[in-house]
Design an enzyme around this catalytic site. Structure first.
Site, PDB file in Angstrom:
ATOM      1  N   CYS A  25       0.836  -1.205   0.000  1.00  0.00           N
ATOM      2  CA  CYS A  25       0.000   0.000   0.000  1.00  0.00           C
ATOM      3  C   CYS A  25       0.875   1.261   0.000  1.00  0.00           C
ATOM      4  O   CYS A  25       1.848   1.351   0.757  1.00  0.00           O
ATOM      5  CB  CYS A  25      -0.904  -0.014   1.234  1.00  0.00           C
TER       6      CYS A  25
ATOM      7  N   CYS B 151     -19.552  -5.578   3.715  1.00  0.00           N
ATOM      8  CA  CYS B 151     -18.818  -4.366   4.100  1.00  0.00           C
ATOM      9  C   CYS B 151     -17.526  -4.357   3.304  1.00  0.00           C
ATOM     10  O   CYS B 151     -16.945  -5.419   3.048  1.00  0.00           O
ATOM     11  CB  CYS B 151     -18.515  -4.391   5.593  1.00  0.00           C
TER      12      CYS B 151
ATOM     13  N   CYS C 200     -16.767  -8.770   5.582  1.00  0.00           N
ATOM     14  CA  CYS C 200     -16.030  -7.514   5.396  1.00  0.00           C
ATOM     15  C   CYS C 200     -14.793  -7.766   4.541  1.00  0.00           C
ATOM     16  O   CYS C 200     -13.988  -8.650   4.870  1.00  0.00           O
ATOM     17  CB  CYS C 200     -15.583  -6.946   6.733  1.00  0.00           C
TER      18      CYS C 200
END
Ligand code: SAM
Ligand code: DTB
Ligand code: SF4
Length: 344
Positions: free
Chosen positions: A73, A148, A117
């Site tokens: 990331c 989610c 999720c």
């Protein structure tokens, strides 16, 4: 990328951050401080009273997490195993295939989870990934589970597409207070975070937003964070309270531990400030005693992540949770009625 290298411009999302004034009002903070400082028994009694006015105090919502895109990331969140700025030894992976995600969700449902999720280690989703992500939402919804996602910052178009696909919740944490935020993340601002929450809410998706304790913040930061959440145009439908899971190779690997009773106080304050929200006892349960968890439930926490893993770290696991539920007489909460019909 180096830590502290601010990505220029609100490029892909949040092009116009136009906020004025602090995220948490001085009056709100003063009132919350008074509640936080109450004697422990009075604080818990008040939280439990608020909790029972809105929820069945013996029911706990059970969510399950899957990392659909792990590591690499570009953001520099100093707690996170998945930041490319942190040398944590994590192997980055590509976005998962839709069928694998749906199959894993079906397995989680069979084990009792009602909400699925999906988390991605992105600053924001790329347009080319949106069709895959939308297919995941549709596939999991068809199983009769709540969905989610947490994918980073969203444009209004992306939020609209997720809403059309049937996404129930979007998780996007403010993590800490507005003042302390730059100590934790430098590649985006608190206003960026609040803007995405506005975008999600405007698209008609339920907002899931909370934070982490144990980042080196003070009690004042914890209180300001909860007041900022409670003072959003509408409070988040779901409020995850994470205890930092220290990860080797992150700047916070050696951060001082949070006093468990302080953690319980924060949960109680979240319940009192946001009476109708699901308050989730999130990351950090694996390292928590059963007694601390019991106090958190007493303070108004009524949602947890179940399963052996969170995104990249371990979770309490099914056997330990089953034993805890038995000892405390807790039941998993049922699905909302509309979804229960799909699930039958
Ligand atoms: N990349 C997206 C984002 O940050 O919005 C979604 C995934 S991110 C891992 C989701 C949340 O997990 C973060 O906002 C943070 O609150 C929580 N988190 C990440 N690492 C954690 C850790 N080591 N301990 C506790 N919570 C953590
Ligand atoms: C949230 O507040 N906690 C979850 C979820 N939202 C996405 C994530 C916890 C991550 C814990 C560290 C890890 O497993 O990498
Ligand atoms: Fe990326 Fe989210 Fe981890 Fe921050 S918390 S480094 S945005 S995956």
């Amino acid at each position: 990328m180096r830590r502290g290298e601010l990505i220029d411009g609100r490029d892909s999302a949040n092009a116009t951050a136009t906020r004025s004034g602090p995220a948490a009002s001085a009056e709100g903070i003063a009132a919350a401080e008074k509640i936080y400082e109450m004697p422990f028994a009075d604080l818990l009694f008040r939280a439990q009273t608020v909790h029972r006015a809105h929820f069945d105090a013996n029911e706990i919502q059970t969510s399950r997490l899957l990392s659909i895109k792990t590591g690499g990331c570009p953001e520099d969140c100093s707690y996170c195993s998945q930041s490319a700025c942190n040398e944590t030894g994590l192997t980055a992976s590509k976005l998962m295939e839709v069928q694998r995600v749906v199959d894993e969700a079906a397995r989680a449902k069979a084990e009792g989870a009602t909400r699925w999720c999906m988390g991605a280690a992105w600053r924001s989703p790329k347009e080319r990934d949106m069709p895959t992500v939308l297919a995941m939402v549709r596939g999991v919804k068809a199983l009769g589970m709540e969905t989610c996602m947490t994918l980073g910052m969203l444009t209004p178009g992306q939020a609209g597409a997720l809403a059309d696909a049937g996404l129930d919740y979007y998780n996007h944490n403010v993590d800490t207070s507005e003042d302390f935020y730059p100590e934790v993340v430098t590649t985006r601002t608190y206003a960026d975070r609040l803007d995405t929450l506005d975008t999600v809410r405007a698209a008609g998706i339920k907002v899931c937003s909370g934070g982490i304790l144990g980042l080196g913040e003070g009690v004042d930061d914890r209180i300001a964070m909860l007041v900022a959440l409670a003072e959003l145009p509408s409070p988040p439908d779901s409020v995850p309270i994470n205890m930092l899971v220290p990860v080797e190779g992150t700047p916070l690997a050696q951060a001082p531990k949070v006093d468990p009773l302080d953690f319980v106080r924060v949960v109680a304050l979240a319940r009192i400030l946001m009476p109708t929200s699901w308050v989730r006892l999130s990351a950090g349960r694996a390292e928590m005693s059963d007694e601390t968890q019991a106090l958190c439930f007493l303070a108004g926490a009524n949602s947890i992540f179940v399963g052996d893993t969170l995104l990249t770290t371990g979770n309490a696991g099914e056997d330990r949770d089953a034993a805890l539920f038995r000892r405390l007489g807790l039941r998993p909460a049922r699905l909302p009625e509309a979804l229960a019909e799909v699930a039958e």
